[in-house]
Design a protein around this motif. Structure first.
Motif, mmCIF file in Angstrom:
data_model
loop_
_atom_site.group_PDB
_atom_site.id
_atom_site.type_symbol
_atom_site.label_atom_id
_atom_site.label_comp_id
_atom_site.label_asym_id
_atom_site.label_seq_id
_atom_site.Cartn_x
_atom_site.Cartn_y
_atom_site.Cartn_z
ATOM 1 N N GLU A 154 0.818 -1.215 0.000
ATOM 2 C CA GLU A 154 0.000 0.000 0.000
ATOM 3 C C GLU A 154 0.856 1.271 0.000
ATOM 4 O OE1 GLU A 154 -3.245 0.500 -0.211
ATOM 5 O OE2 GLU A 154 -3.953 -1.587 -0.152
ATOM 6 N N GLU A 155 2.056 1.202 0.572
ATOM 7 C CA GLU A 155 2.940 2.366 0.561
ATOM 8 C C GLU A 155 3.344 2.711 -0.875
ATOM 9 O OE1 GLU A 155 6.279 1.818 3.098
ATOM 10 O OE2 GLU A 155 5.081 1.791 4.951
ATOM 11 N N SER A 156 3.548 1.700 -1.687
ATOM 12 C CA SER A 156 3.902 1.949 -3.077
ATOM 13 C C SER A 156 2.724 2.538 -3.840
ATOM 14 C CB SER A 156 4.380 0.658 -3.746
ATOM 15 O OG SER A 156 5.630 0.265 -3.211
ATOM 16 N N LEU A 157 1.524 2.042 -3.593
ATOM 17 C CA LEU A 157 0.352 2.635 -4.241
ATOM 18 C C LEU A 157 0.206 4.092 -3.833
ATOM 19 C CD1 LEU A 157 -2.193 2.478 -5.950
ATOM 20 C CD2 LEU A 157 -3.418 1.666 -3.912
ATOM 21 N N HIS A 158 0.392 4.383 -2.553
ATOM 22 C CA HIS A 158 0.320 5.775 -2.085
ATOM 23 C C HIS A 158 1.333 6.637 -2.812
ATOM 24 C CE1 HIS A 158 0.122 9.248 0.565
ATOM 25 N NE2 HIS A 158 1.422 9.128 0.784
ATOM 26 N N ALA A 159 2.546 6.124 -3.019
ATOM 27 C CA ALA A 159 3.585 6.887 -3.723
ATOM 28 C C ALA A 159 3.179 7.145 -5.167
ATOM 29 C CB ALA A 159 4.918 6.144 -3.658
ATOM 30 N N VAL A 160 2.599 6.142 -5.819
ATOM 31 C CA VAL A 160 2.166 6.310 -7.209
ATOM 32 C C VAL A 160 1.093 7.397 -7.299
ATOM 33 C CG1 VAL A 160 0.946 5.177 -9.109
ATOM 34 C CG2 VAL A 160 2.781 3.971 -7.919
ATOM 35 N N LEU A 161 0.115 7.342 -6.424
ATOM 36 C CA LEU A 161 -0.987 8.302 -6.473
ATOM 37 C C LEU A 161 -0.510 9.714 -6.105
ATOM 38 C CD1 LEU A 161 -3.802 6.122 -4.836
ATOM 39 C CD2 LEU A 161 -3.132 6.312 -7.236
ATOM 40 N N THR A 162 0.392 9.793 -5.144
ATOM 41 C CA THR A 162 0.948 11.098 -4.771
ATOM 42 C C THR A 162 1.764 11.673 -5.919
ATOM 43 O OG1 THR A 162 1.038 10.428 -2.447
ATOM 44 C CG2 THR A 162 2.391 12.310 -3.098
ATOM 45 N N ALA A 163 2.542 10.821 -6.582
ATOM 46 C CA ALA A 163 3.348 11.273 -7.723
ATOM 47 C C ALA A 163 2.463 11.815 -8.837
ATOM 48 C CB ALA A 163 4.213 10.128 -8.234
ATOM 49 N N LEU A 210 0.690 7.591 -15.996
ATOM 50 C CA LEU A 210 0.622 7.735 -14.543
ATOM 51 C C LEU A 210 -0.659 8.445 -14.125
ATOM 52 C CD1 LEU A 210 1.898 7.667 -11.673
ATOM 53 C CD2 LEU A 210 3.090 9.790 -12.279
ATOM 54 N N LEU A 211 -1.032 9.500 -14.852
ATOM 55 C CA LEU A 211 -2.242 10.259 -14.509
ATOM 56 C C LEU A 211 -3.505 9.433 -14.730
ATOM 57 C CD1 LEU A 211 -1.387 13.772 -16.014
ATOM 58 C CD2 LEU A 211 -1.265 13.055 -13.627
ATOM 59 N N PHE A 212 -3.574 8.721 -15.848
ATOM 60 C CA PHE A 212 -4.746 7.884 -16.109
ATOM 61 C C PHE A 212 -4.877 6.784 -15.050
ATOM 62 C CE2 PHE A 212 -4.115 9.335 -20.628
ATOM 63 C CZ PHE A 212 -5.335 9.965 -20.758
ATOM 64 N N TYR A 213 -3.756 6.178 -14.704
ATOM 65 C CA TYR A 213 -3.751 5.094 -13.715
ATOM 66 C C TYR A 213 -4.249 5.603 -12.362
ATOM 67 C CZ TYR A 213 -1.791 1.022 -11.180
ATOM 68 O OH TYR A 213 -1.603 -0.104 -10.406
ATOM 69 N N ALA A 214 -3.721 6.742 -11.925
ATOM 70 C CA ALA A 214 -4.118 7.303 -10.637
ATOM 71 C C ALA A 214 -5.565 7.780 -10.671
ATOM 72 C CB ALA A 214 -3.197 8.463 -10.269
ATOM 73 N N SER A 215 -5.995 8.298 -11.804
ATOM 74 C CA SER A 215 -7.375 8.760 -11.926
ATOM 75 C C SER A 215 -8.363 7.643 -11.618
ATOM 76 C CB SER A 215 -7.615 9.298 -13.341
ATOM 77 O OG SER A 215 -8.972 9.675 -13.526
ATOM 78 N N LYS A 216 -8.089 6.446 -12.096
ATOM 79 C CA LYS A 216 -8.974 5.314 -11.838
ATOM 80 C C LYS A 216 -8.908 4.876 -10.379
ATOM 81 C CE LYS A 216 -10.618 4.792 -15.981
ATOM 82 N NZ LYS A 216 -12.046 5.117 -16.253
ATOM 83 N N HIS A 217 -7.706 4.843 -9.817
ATOM 84 C CA HIS A 217 -7.581 4.426 -8.423
ATOM 85 C C HIS A 217 -8.231 5.420 -7.469
ATOM 86 C CE1 HIS A 217 -5.226 0.720 -8.119
ATOM 87 N NE2 HIS A 217 -4.548 1.100 -9.187
ATOM 88 N N SER A 219 -10.627 7.583 -8.337
ATOM 89 C CA SER A 219 -11.940 8.026 -8.843
ATOM 90 C C SER A 219 -11.951 9.545 -8.991
ATOM 91 C CB SER A 219 -13.065 7.562 -7.899
ATOM 92 O OG SER A 219 -13.112 6.162 -7.834
ATOM 93 N N ASP A 220 -10.878 10.060 -9.561
ATOM 94 C CA ASP A 220 -10.697 11.501 -9.746
ATOM 95 C C ASP A 220 -10.559 11.786 -11.237
ATOM 96 O OD1 ASP A 220 -9.989 14.145 -9.841
ATOM 97 O OD2 ASP A 220 -8.247 13.978 -8.518
ATOM 98 N N PRO A 221 -11.652 12.142 -11.910
ATOM 99 C CA PRO A 221 -11.574 12.356 -13.362
ATOM 100 C C PRO A 221 -10.720 13.545 -13.762
ATOM 101 C CG PRO A 221 -13.728 12.999 -12.508
ATOM 102 C CD PRO A 221 -13.023 12.318 -11.380
ATOM 103 N N SER A 222 -10.413 14.435 -12.817
ATOM 104 C CA SER A 222 -9.629 15.623 -13.173
ATOM 105 C C SER A 222 -8.232 15.241 -13.661
ATOM 106 C CB SER A 222 -9.528 16.582 -11.985
ATOM 107 O OG SER A 222 -8.711 16.041 -10.956
ATOM 108 N N LEU A 223 -7.663 14.170 -13.108
ATOM 109 C CA LEU A 223 -6.328 13.746 -13.536
ATOM 110 C C LEU A 223 -6.369 13.232 -14.972
ATOM 111 C CD1 LEU A 223 -5.104 11.892 -10.315
ATOM 112 C CD2 LEU A 223 -4.514 14.201 -11.071
ATOM 113 N N ALA A 224 -7.397 12.448 -15.293
ATOM 114 C CA ALA A 224 -7.541 11.956 -16.663
ATOM 115 C C ALA A 224 -7.845 13.104 -17.622
ATOM 116 C CB ALA A 224 -8.648 10.905 -16.733
ATOM 117 N N ASP A 225 -8.605 14.073 -17.159
ATOM 118 C CA ASP A 225 -8.920 15.232 -18.005
ATOM 119 C C ASP A 225 -7.652 16.006 -18.357
ATOM 120 O OD1 ASP A 225 -11.585 14.579 -17.901
ATOM 121 O OD2 ASP A 225 -12.103 16.068 -16.374
#
Length: 476
Positions: A154-163, A210-217, A219-225
């Motif tokens: 989970e720490e790695s997922l947090h790093a990906v989403l924060t990045a 990276l943005l598309f991946y995090a957007s799905k995790h 549920s933030d469409p702004s990153l994909a936009d």
């Protein structure tokens, strides 16, 4: 040769060549570098970047400050090998010597690889909050995202989403793009104003995943936009329509490397190159980034415009390979075949300085090959079997010919030492730390950091990623 069969329509000879993707030599080289480069460098402050082919320190990795954009690729290589050990044990290169016991050595090798992955990735993971670079995809995804996907850390997922959020902070709404660089300094230019300039490079397409991946995790469409808007801006501003005498399904495009936008108006101030030959030339690696990046963007958005763009970039890349001067080819020792045409020149429009040994960029070829493989899968899913086969065959040809032409013949092997595994040169004194040669990081005559014709960490990364893609497709 490892007992691996590539289940494709390629010739048995090509299958044998591609087996080098999974050889003992690959893991032996990477294992040795991973261990030796930690000496007096724990935790790592410097990371492997390139291997000179000439000069006093030829054959040994040059280590670059960990803030440099390439820092994620070496730990990424270790994670590609770890992925093979976990998901594809049939392709994990055990010690193959009859005198060795696989059953006792394999767990030891896996444990060592796992430990090295952690050592090299922890400092990279800590970079998740960086907002001074657009290269967060290159830095974080090769190792940190794989750690999450392989281990559910989970720490790695947090790093990906924060990045991803850190990357999104560089979005400039007035331009409709993510700022790539804050500064561009070369002999003839100095661009340093964040208020009056916004530099965007074609390489940026590779960080959108990276943005598309995090957007799905999240549920933030702004990153994909943001990612989608950026991709459209790159298409409209960094791509050039190209003409051809040959019929193609989609329009062809070449690429600019750099565009400087005016943040006040969103308009284009200037088009340039930083690593290619000139502003209007086709820098081979930039074209490859475009193929791969637009293919990834299509996979997330399913917007056919991005698929057509990637196809247009791919067809132009292949056209330039096929129409390169005859001097790019050399005969095989048996005199029956010529190779070299599918190992790209560093810039398709640059003058060839030495016809006996034209300057290449093997990294551009293997990056493009990954994009072509991704395109092939997408087109097959759409039912376009003809174009899917064309790109699959091209990807296989590029990689197989790159292995024949650029694979380092200075090989290493694994050796049992008690309960441990150590590495030695197959031929004593013949060492080259990278898998591939003939990569070119930057041959722009006006750049202050010009270096070419070497092993390169991301050439090896994308070569091994291609192998893992084949494994994931069930083709080996």
């Amino acid at each position: 040769m490892d007992p691996i069969t590539v289940a494709s329509n390629e010739s048995s000879y090509t299958q044998a060549v591609l087996a080098d993707l999974f050889s003992e030599n690959v893991i032996a080289k990477m294992l040795r570098v991973a261990v030796e480069a930690l000496e007096n460098n724990t935790p790592p402050l410097v990371y492997p970047e390139f291997v000179p082919q000439h000069g006093e320190k030829s054959g040994l990795y040059f280590l670059r400050d960990r803030d440099f954009w390439t820092c994620g690729f070496f730990p990424g290589i270790l994670y590609l090998l770890r992925e093979r050990a976990i998901r594809y044990p049939q392709a994990f290169p055990y010690l193959g010597h009859e005198k060795d016991s696989v059953s006792t050595l394999t767990p030891s090798l896996r444990r060592q690889l796992t430990s090295l992955c952690r050592s090299w990735t922890n400092p990279v993971q800590a970079m998740m909050t960086r907002t001074d670079t657009h290269d967060m995809g290159f830095i974080i995804q090769p190792s940190v995202r794989r750690d999450w996907e392989l281990t559910s850390n989970e720490e790695s997922l947090h790093a990906v989403l924060t990045a991803a959020r850190s990357l999104a902070s560089r979005y400039v709404p007035s331009v409709g793009a993510i700022r790539s660089w804050d500064v561009l300094r070369q002999a003839d230019v100095e661009i340093t104003s964040l208020a009056d300039d916004c530099l965007v490079i074609v390489d940026s397409m590779m960080n959108l995943d990276l943005l598309f991946y995090a957007s799905k995790h999240l549920s933030d469409p702004s990153l994909a936009d943001i990612a989608t808007t950026h991709a459209w801006k790159v298409k409209r501003s960094l791509l050039r329509p190209e003409t051809t005498q040959k019929e193609h399904k989609y329009p062809l495009y070449s690429t600019y490397h750099v565009v400087n936008f005016d943040p006040h108006t969103g308009g284009i101030k200037q088009r340039r190159t930083a690593q290619g030959y000139r502003a209007d030339s086709t820098w081979a690696r930039g074209q490859a980034w475009g193929i791969y990046g637009f293919a990834q963007t299509y996979n997330w958005t399913k917007d056919k415009g991005f698929l057509e763009t990637s196809c247009g970039l791919a067809d132009y890349f292949l056209q330039r390979l096929e129409t390169s001067p005859a001097c790019v080819e050399r005969p095989m020792p048996d005199g029956k075949r010529m190779i070299g045409r599918y190992v790209p020149l560093w810039d398709f429009d640059a003058p060839i300085e030495d016809e006996s040994d034209p300057l290449r960029d093997s990294s551009a070829g293997v990056i493009a090959a990954n994009g072509l493989l991704l395109l092939s899968q997408s087109l097959a899913a759409m039912g376009d079997e003809g174009l899917a086969k064309k790109y699959f065959d091209a990807a296989m040809r590029i990689v197989s010919e790159t292995i024949e032409y650029s694979y380092s013949q200075e090989r290493a092997r694994l050796v049992k030492s008690g309960d441990a595994v150590v590495v030695e040169d197959e031929v004593a004194g013949q060492r080259f730390d990278a898998v591939l040669k003939n990569a070119t990081a930057n041959h722009n005559a006006k750049d202050h950091d010009r270096y070419s014709d070497h092993g390169l960490v991301y050439a090896d990364y994308y070569l091994l990623e291609f192998g893992n893609r084949l494994l994931g497709m069930g083709l080996v």
